[in-house]
Design an enzyme around this catalytic site. Structure first.
Site, PDB file in Angstrom:
ATOM      1  N   GLY A   9       0.814  -1.199   0.000  1.00  0.00           N
ATOM      2  CA  GLY A   9       0.000   0.000   0.000  1.00  0.00           C
ATOM      3  C   GLY A   9       0.849   1.250   0.000  1.00  0.00           C
ATOM      4  N   GLY A  11      -0.157   4.313  -0.456  1.00  0.00           N
ATOM      5  CA  GLY A  11      -0.979   5.497  -0.252  1.00  0.00           C
ATOM      6  C   GLY A  11      -0.481   6.370   0.884  1.00  0.00           C
ATOM      7  CB  ILE A  13      -2.325   5.202   5.760  1.00  0.00           C
ATOM      8  CG1 ILE A  13      -3.561   6.077   6.003  1.00  0.00           C
ATOM      9  CG2 ILE A  13      -2.004   4.391   7.011  1.00  0.00           C
ATOM     10  CD1 ILE A  13      -4.816   5.302   6.312  1.00  0.00           C
ATOM     11  NE  ARG A  15       3.397   8.858  -0.579  1.00  0.00           N
ATOM     12  CZ  ARG A  15       2.144   9.023  -0.994  1.00  0.00           C
ATOM     13  NH1 ARG A  15       1.479   7.976  -1.475  1.00  0.00           N
ATOM     14  NH2 ARG A  15       1.545  10.196  -0.937  1.00  0.00           N
ATOM     15  CE  LYS A 213      -7.835   4.520  15.227  1.00  0.00           C
ATOM     16  NZ  LYS A 213      -8.291   4.031  13.909  1.00  0.00           N
TER      17      LYS A 213
END
Length: 389
Positions: A9, A11, A13, A15, A213
């Site tokens: 991934g 994207g 988040i 990176r 969370k």
């Protein structure tokens, strides 16, 4: 010997969160994706920047020491990289886990290194790594399954960091909230020991952190988005400036806090301080997050174990208050036909056709209350073609 982490991934988040901390821990990061533009950009750039934003200002970090591979065109290369890696992480979305599992399974299967691969899914879901593990099992020969634990260890995690919509000219650079929390369970690593990643908070029991969370950050963020959209607000910060919406968010978090305290034994004061921190975070005007982006995928967010139905169901089972959460459910149901969000279009169609929506059992104490909310929104959709705004 150099440490290597494979991350699925490329994207924001991936990176701006996961890779940032893998890089800080001294890992070479190998990004895996199927998006040609992301892979090409990563391959053509030696570095990119992560800018952490807070009310105190901005701080920029430069990320280097990475490579990128397109798993659609170079699957065998990905398999070889996994076979010699120390860690595999992913931030691809819950629905994509089943698609990355086959190549991970192949990489694990040919491993010959003495230390098992650490697999940690960084998804906004409960039991993300367990879900990925199941898909990997499905793609592993039954005889090889017996020794899978010798080649890979699977640990669930909880991640928390707000990544707002990025400027169209940002390229690989990511603007991201300064606050973060990355919690991972230690038990699956046994005597081998967990990977050396200082940013991770390693815990014996993960469920309290996951639910705290999910039922605080995600519940409040989505509540602000759906009420904000209903009220014509453009951003989460703008929605949180509205005294009514801010009050609703407080009411919702009062209910989820009562569950967290009752179920997990977290001190009421500690949870209240956590709630206050979350309210401050999602109100941060510097993040410039749109209500449409945060509210997207309403059907997933209305899932049985997700941010609204999940805590409301547990509260109902305990005979505790959940009325404010039902309001969030109603507003999520009204998030329909939003441009660029296929789920909101599908939601409108489902409600108009009177198709089943809730995953609750008919005998569940929350069932009838949710049905009333669904019926109300459905009746409006059938009368007018869309819910009342």
């Amino acid at each position: 010997m150099a440490k290597k982490a494979i991350h699925f991934g490329g994207g924001n988040i991936g990176r701006g969160f996961v890779a940032e901390f893998l890089h800080a821990a001294g890992y070479e990061v190998v990004f895996i994706d199927v998006m040609d533009n992301i892979i090409s950009a990563l391959q053509d750039s030696k570095s990119y920047q992560v800018t952490e934003v807070s009310e105190a200002g901005e701080a920029t970090k430069t990320i280097t020491n990475y490579r990128a591979i397109n798993s659609k065109t170079h699957e065998q290369d990905v398999i070889q990289e996994i076979s010699t890696a120390d860690v595999v992480t992913c931030a691809v979305g819950p629905n994509i886990l089943k698609f990355i599992a086959p190549v991970i399974a192949k990489g694990i299967d040919i491993r010959s290194t003495p230390k098992p691969l650490a697999v940690i899914a960084c998804e906004n879901m409960i039991g993300g790594t367990s879900t990925l593990h199941g898909f990997i099992n499905d793609n592993t020969d039954s005889e090889r399954l017996k020794t899978l634990g010798e080649r890979a260890q699977f640990a669930n995690s909880a991640i928390d960091r707000i990544v707002p919509a990025q400027a169209p000219d940002s390229g690989l650079n990511v603007r991201i909230e300064k606050f973060y929390e990355w919690v991972v369970e230690t038990a699956p690593f046994g005597s081998v020991g967990h990977p050396d990643i200082p940013a991770i908070h390693w815990v014996d029991h993960l469920e309290p952190y996951i639910e705290r969370k999910l039922f605080t950050v995600n519940t409040s963020h989505a509540t602000a988005a759906y009420y904000g959209k209903h009220a014509g607000k453009k951003t989460i910060a703008e929605a949180m400036k509205d005294s009514y919406i801010r009050g609703v968010v407080h009411d919702v978090l009062e209910e989820t806090a009562s569950l967290i305290v009752d179920k997990h034994g977290i001190a009421a004061q500690e949870q209240q301080e956590y709630v206050d921190t979350i309210i401050q975070r999602i109100s941060n005007p510097y993040l410039e997050d749109s209500v449409e982006r945060v509210g997207r995928a309403p059907m997933r967010k209305l899932g049985r174990k997700e941010r609204f139905i999940g805590p409301a169901a547990q509260l109902a089972e305990r005979g505790m208050k959940y009325e404010a959460l039902l309001g969030s459910v109603e507003m999520a149901l009204r998030f329909q036909n939003v441009e660029g969000d296929d789920e909101s279009v599908a939601l409108a169609k489902i409600l108009k056709e009177n198709s089943p929506l809730t995953g609750l059992e008919r005998t569940h104490p929350l069932f009838s209350a949710v049905v009333k909310v669904v019926d109300q929104v459905q009746s409006e959709a059938k009368e007018t073609g869309q819910p009342r705004i």
